[in-house]
Design a protein around this motif. Structure first.
Motif, short mmCIF file in Angstrom:
data_model
loop_
_atom_site.label_atom_id
_atom_site.label_comp_id
_atom_site.label_asym_id
_atom_site.label_seq_id
_atom_site.Cartn_x
_atom_site.Cartn_y
_atom_site.Cartn_z
N THR A 11 5.02 -26.18 12.02
CA THR A 11 6.15 -26.18 11.10
C THR A 11 5.63 -26.05 9.67
N PRO A 12 6.49 -25.75 8.70
CA PRO A 12 6.03 -25.72 7.31
C PRO A 12 5.41 -27.07 6.91
N GLY A 13 4.20 -27.02 6.44
CA GLY A 13 3.48 -28.25 6.09
C GLY A 13 2.82 -28.91 7.27
N GLY A 14 3.28 -28.61 8.46
CA GLY A 14 2.75 -29.25 9.67
C GLY A 14 1.42 -28.70 10.13
N THR A 15 1.02 -27.57 9.56
CA THR A 15 -0.29 -27.01 9.91
C THR A 15 -1.40 -27.77 9.21
N TRP A 16 -1.17 -28.12 7.93
CA TRP A 16 -2.20 -28.76 7.13
C TRP A 16 -2.20 -30.28 7.20
N ALA A 17 -1.02 -30.88 7.26
CA ALA A 17 -0.94 -32.34 7.19
C ALA A 17 -1.77 -33.07 8.23
N PRO A 18 -1.71 -32.69 9.52
CA PRO A 18 -2.51 -33.43 10.52
C PRO A 18 -4.01 -33.38 10.25
N GLY A 19 -4.51 -32.21 9.87
CA GLY A 19 -5.95 -32.09 9.60
C GLY A 19 -6.38 -32.91 8.41
N LEU A 20 -5.54 -32.96 7.39
CA LEU A 20 -5.86 -33.74 6.20
C LEU A 20 -5.81 -35.23 6.49
N VAL A 21 -4.87 -35.67 7.33
CA VAL A 21 -4.83 -37.07 7.74
C VAL A 21 -6.05 -37.41 8.58
N ALA A 22 -6.48 -36.47 9.42
CA ALA A 22 -7.70 -36.68 10.22
C ALA A 22 -8.91 -36.84 9.30
N ALA A 23 -8.97 -36.04 8.22
CA ALA A 23 -10.07 -36.17 7.26
C ALA A 23 -10.03 -37.53 6.58
N PHE A 24 -8.83 -38.00 6.28
CA PHE A 24 -8.67 -39.33 5.70
C PHE A 24 -9.19 -40.39 6.67
N GLY A 25 -8.87 -40.25 7.94
CA GLY A 25 -9.37 -41.18 8.95
C GLY A 25 -10.89 -41.15 9.05
#
Length: 218
Positions: A92-106
């Motif tokens: 979805t819009p924004g849904g491509t990047w958000a999970p990967g960026l949260v994973a990087a935060f983790g």
């Protein structure tokens, strides 16, 4: 046969939904868990002062294993949340990047758990007042936190785009503003450690709220 196939698909869909919600719940739990443990330790550990010391420094001393465990567990929960986001809003819009960026935060929490912060500002007890010397492991810890929170700020912008695509304008605006609050806290850390702690804590709790919103709307 048709009924059996339908039942199988229904069970599979239910299992997938349950697993996805469990992953999102883990991601939402990460922030409150980390902050709760940090505050509890900060209030009870001798020599620790929130006005002078960062929560990261609780990883030092005889009871440092508690904070190290907190870092590692938080990192794993954030990773689980990232997987949940990928399964929920991926594509979805924004849904491509958000999970990967949260994973990087983790991942930044996992690194921070392995590479401890340096002592300083009177903690642990017996450490001289004032900033301590920056060691190799302290440098990695600092870089992990910096890059991790930059990733979180970008994740907020991606989530803002996701909310906007769903017509949730208030949520979209909030997550465009959230990175400014986080970065303002970091920028003011030179004046007081409390500003840094507040900015970091706000980021964790804002992510919790965003994950909960995504979970509730699906």
């Amino acid at each position: 046969m048709a009924q059996q196939a339908f039942n199988t698909r229904s069970i599979t869909a239910t299992t997938t939904f349950t697993a996805r919600r469990a992953l999102l719940a883990g991601g939402a739990l990460a922030g409150p868990l980390f902050l709760g443990l940090g505050v509890a330790q900060g209030l009870t550990r001798q020599g620790f002062d929130f006005s002078r010391n960062a929560i990261s420094q609780l990883g030092l001393g005889d009871l440092g294993w508690i904070q190290v465990t907190s870092f590692l567990l938080t990192g794993l929960l954030l990773t689980a949340g990232a997987v949940g986001l990928r399964r929920t809003i991926g594509g979805t819009p924004g849904g491509t990047w958000a999970p990967g960026l949260v994973a990087a935060f983790g991942a930044s929490f996992l690194l921070a758990g392995v590479f401890k912060a340096d002592p300083g500002a009177g903690f642990p007890t017996g450490t001289p007042d004032g900033p301590g010397e920056l060691s190799g492991h302290g440098t990695v810890h600092l870089l992990a936190g910096t890059l991790g929170y930059l990733a979180l700020c970008l994740a907020f912008l991606a989530l803002a785009r996701h909310f906007a695509s769903r017509g949730e304008r208030g949520w979209a605006l909030a997550y465009r503003i959230a990175p400014v609050v986080v970065l303002a806290g970091f920028a003011a850390s030179g004046a007081t450690v409390i500003a840094f702690t507040a900015g970091a804590g706000f980021g964790l709790l804002a992510l919790t709220v965003a994950i909960a919103r995504v979970s509730a709307s699906r």
